[in-house]
Design an enzyme around this catalytic site. Structure first.
Site, mmCIF file in Angstrom:
data_model
loop_
_atom_site.group_PDB
_atom_site.id
_atom_site.type_symbol
_atom_site.label_atom_id
_atom_site.label_comp_id
_atom_site.label_asym_id
_atom_site.label_seq_id
_atom_site.Cartn_x
_atom_site.Cartn_y
_atom_site.Cartn_z
ATOM 1 N N TRP A 20 -48.359 4.740 60.895
ATOM 2 C CA TRP A 20 -47.333 4.316 61.199
ATOM 3 C C TRP A 20 -46.362 4.730 60.043
ATOM 4 C CZ3 TRP A 20 -45.893 2.703 65.820
ATOM 5 C CH2 TRP A 20 -46.612 1.752 66.755
ATOM 6 N N HIS A 25 -44.526 0.603 58.661
ATOM 7 C CA HIS A 25 -45.189 -0.284 57.909
ATOM 8 C C HIS A 25 -44.340 -1.330 57.231
ATOM 9 C CE1 HIS A 25 -49.303 1.045 58.205
ATOM 10 N NE2 HIS A 25 -48.910 2.417 58.220
ATOM 11 N N ASP A 64 -50.931 4.514 51.855
ATOM 12 C CA ASP A 64 -50.712 6.050 52.245
ATOM 13 C C ASP A 64 -50.715 6.962 51.222
ATOM 14 O OD1 ASP A 64 -51.149 5.965 55.092
ATOM 15 O OD2 ASP A 64 -49.331 5.537 55.560
ATOM 16 N N ARG A 67 -54.208 7.196 49.228
ATOM 17 C CA ARG A 67 -55.345 7.772 50.135
ATOM 18 C C ARG A 67 -54.964 9.606 49.628
ATOM 19 N NH1 ARG A 67 -54.238 7.996 56.427
ATOM 20 N NH2 ARG A 67 -55.956 9.647 56.544
ATOM 21 N N HIS A 79 -58.066 3.970 57.312
ATOM 22 C CA HIS A 79 -56.797 3.628 58.031
ATOM 23 C C HIS A 79 -57.081 3.748 59.555
ATOM 24 C CE1 HIS A 79 -54.048 4.108 54.385
ATOM 25 N NE2 HIS A 79 -55.411 4.738 53.858
ATOM 26 N N HIS A 135 -51.051 -2.923 54.797
ATOM 27 C CA HIS A 135 -51.079 -1.779 55.416
ATOM 28 C C HIS A 135 -51.967 -1.588 56.787
ATOM 29 C CE1 HIS A 135 -50.175 2.476 55.344
ATOM 30 N NE2 HIS A 135 -51.228 2.725 55.941
ATOM 31 N N ASP A 139 -51.726 -0.445 60.450
ATOM 32 C CA ASP A 139 -52.512 0.717 61.395
ATOM 33 C C ASP A 139 -53.077 0.348 62.450
ATOM 34 O OD1 ASP A 139 -51.552 2.765 59.536
ATOM 35 O OD2 ASP A 139 -53.180 2.648 58.211
ATOM 36 N N HIS A 145 -54.368 5.112 66.036
ATOM 37 C CA HIS A 145 -55.396 4.597 65.049
ATOM 38 C C HIS A 145 -56.750 4.274 65.338
ATOM 39 C CE1 HIS A 145 -53.060 5.610 61.067
ATOM 40 N NE2 HIS A 145 -52.110 5.721 62.019
ATOM 41 N N HIS A 169 -49.966 12.313 67.224
ATOM 42 C CA HIS A 169 -50.226 11.311 66.022
ATOM 43 C C HIS A 169 -48.774 11.097 65.375
ATOM 44 C CE1 HIS A 169 -52.950 8.588 63.817
ATOM 45 N NE2 HIS A 169 -52.122 8.840 62.777
ATOM 46 N N ASP A 173 -46.489 7.735 65.083
ATOM 47 C CA ASP A 173 -46.345 7.086 63.376
ATOM 48 C C ASP A 173 -44.966 6.935 63.223
ATOM 49 O OD1 ASP A 173 -49.171 6.545 62.819
ATOM 50 O OD2 ASP A 173 -49.432 8.148 61.759
#
Ligand SMILES: *[C@@H]1O[C@H](CO)[C@@H](O)[C@H](O)[C@H]1NC(C)=O
Ligand SMILES: [Zn+2]
Length: 335
Positions: A20, A25, A64, A67, A79, A135, A139, A145, A169, A173
């Protein structure tokens, strides 16, 4: 011709870029802020060291960013859960089949649910747990996801609103939500969340919301989070790609496809926020309000690494090997 490994690295970068997007988010977080109990708000603000009116929204996309750092690379698999089902004819999530050996969104939710309320952990550890929960509960409501096909749709090239280099994707998102709302700032998220909150309280979601949290239990976090993942994964078959992959690549996804999916996007964002609030309320009630955490004896320290939450080791499937081969995130592969 590209070698298959460079294609995989490219996909890894796309997967690393979104989840997302920031808009989705932050909206989940603002919706949650409207449904947490007053004492939960005070607790979360204290743990996060942020007494502002955006205390959850401000940290909603931290995971995000993390990572993509060298220190946070390990958290990339958390995630998503790569459900190895067979859309569009058959959708399903099976924790033992689908959660990778280094964890997935479901094991992570269980782990940080345990850790967020545990008084033996440092404030920094509790803040980390809260940031991950805010988060990952977002997700998990994004259908892609919860899907292994083409790495959660990262490998499905599509055109959206004139952009021919998109993948499915990142459209789900980021670009589909942004098309609806018109921007991705915190102010945009707040405004979207205000609308969704009204829908939850008195509008089209008023009669649905109880079903979104039915059976949710912080003492059975794996079971609860698997139900959330399966709920979102079902939309892969019914809404995201009901006619398969090739049908998505015939035309611009705007406006026809967009018009068909946008109500599901809104539903999932609202649901994520409402669930998150209920989940934080339950963590607080179980571990903090009751004083349970402070009464635990130091000798009875459980395994807070969460290793016991992971599925039993088994040989990796081809899809899991492909995920593993591409590593966690962008930026670290060209040394
Ligand atoms: C649980 O969280 C800790 C702290 O972030 C992390 O080191 C550990 O790997 C996590 N375990 C699982 C199963 O996610
Ligand atoms: Zn994410």
């Amino acid at each position: 011709m590209h070698s298959s490994s460079s294609v995989l690295v490219g996909l890894a970068c796309l997967q690393g870029a979104h989840a997302w997007g920031a808009l989705g988010h932050a909206t989940v977080a603002y919706v949650a802020q409207n449904f947490v109990d007053a004492e939960v708000k005070t607790w979360a603000q204290g743990v996060l060291g942020d007494t502002s009116t955006s205390y959850l929204a401000n940290i909603a996309s931290w995971a995000d960013t993390y990572r993509t750092t060298t220190a946070g690379k390990w958290s990339a698999p958390l995630h998503f859960i790569d459900a190895e089902d067979n859309p569009p004819s058959s959708c399903s999530v099976d924790y033992d089949r689908d959660c990778g050996s280094s964890g997935c969104s479901i094991s992570a939710i269980a782990n940080y649910t345990q850790r967020a309320g545990d008084s033996r952990l440092s404030k920094a550890n509790k803040a980390e747990a809260l940031k991950f929960l805010v988060h990952f509960l977002g997700d998990v409501t994004q259908p892609l996801h919860d899907e292994a096909l083409e790495l959660g749709g990262n490998g499905i090239k599509v055109t959206f609103d004139g952009h021919s280099g998109d993948n499915l994707h990142s459209d789900w998102d980021t670009y589909i939500p942004q098309k609806l709302v018109g921007g991705s700032s915190l102010a945009d998220a707040l405004s979207w969340a205000t609308t969704l909150t009204t829908d939850i309280k008195t509008g089209s979601y008023a009669n649905l919301k109880a079903s979104w949290i039915e059976g949710d239990d912080v003492s059975s976090a794996i079971t609860s989070a698997t139900r959330w993942a399966a709920d979102a994964n079902a939309f892969v078959c019914t809404v995201v790609m009901p006619d398969g992959v090739a049908a998505l690549q015939e035309d611009d996804l705007y406006p026809t496809y967009y018009n068909g999916v946008i109500s599901t996007v809104e539903l999932q964002i609202a649901k994520g926020g409402y669930r998150l609030a209920n989940w934080l309320n339950k963590i607080y009630a179980k571990d903090i309000a009751s004083g349970a955490a402070s009464k635990r004896s130091p000798e009875a320290l459980p395994d807070l690494t969460g290793a016991d939450l992971l599925p039993a080791p088994r040989p990796l499937s081809k899809l899991k090997l492909a995920r593993a081969a591409m590593g966690g995130s962008c930026g670290n592969h060209n040394h």
